[in-house]
Design an enzyme around this catalytic site. Structure first.
Site: not given
Length: 148
Positions: A110, A126
């Site tokens: 991330d 995402d």
């Protein structure tokens, strides 16, 4: 249908390239400011958003494969309805991008941190998932077959 396959391949490639760039240029746990309120962070997440179900990789493998099969069927079934096709293509690309990380690395990389709100750090895959859901909602709202 080929345009959607090309879209998915391009989005998965972009996701993996962004993740590789972050990993090679930002130390694990470190952040760098891009613009005020947006940080690039190198974070390893072996859970979902907010690190829920942390370490449950078998569950994520299973749910990813099931989701990919269902979305593949829906993409074929809903062909000709552009909002659904785009939305499902984005969702397949996002699922594949994170699935590749989980299989290859054992965690998801991330990197996007919104400093101005309390929101989980997320990645390009995402974003594809989220935008895909928005396209599907647009498709549902515009679909007149629900009026019958």
């Amino acid at each position: 249908m080929w345009i959607y396959i090309l879209l998915m391949v391009a989005l998965v490639a972009a996701d993996q390239a962004i993740k590789a760039t972050i990993v090679s240029h930002i130390a694990l746990g470190a952040s760098t400011s891009v613009v005020p309120g947006l940080l690039l962070t190198n974070l390893h997440n072996n859970g979902a958003a907010w690190s829920i179900l942390e370490g449950k990789m078998s569950f994520f493998y299973l749910i990813s494969v099931v989701a990919l099969v269902i979305m593949g069927y829906l993409l074929w079934r809903l062909r000709g309805k552009w909002a659904y096709e785009v939305g499902i293509s984005l969702m397949i690309a996002g699922t594949l991008g994170n699935f590749i990380d989980r299989v290859r690395l054992g965690y998801v990389v991330d990197m996007f941190q919104l400093d101005f709100i309390n929101f989980p750090i997320f990645n390009f895959a995402d974003s594809c998932l989220t935008i895909g859901v928005i396209f599907i909602l647009i498709g549902v709202l515009r679909d007149d077959s629900f009026d019958k």
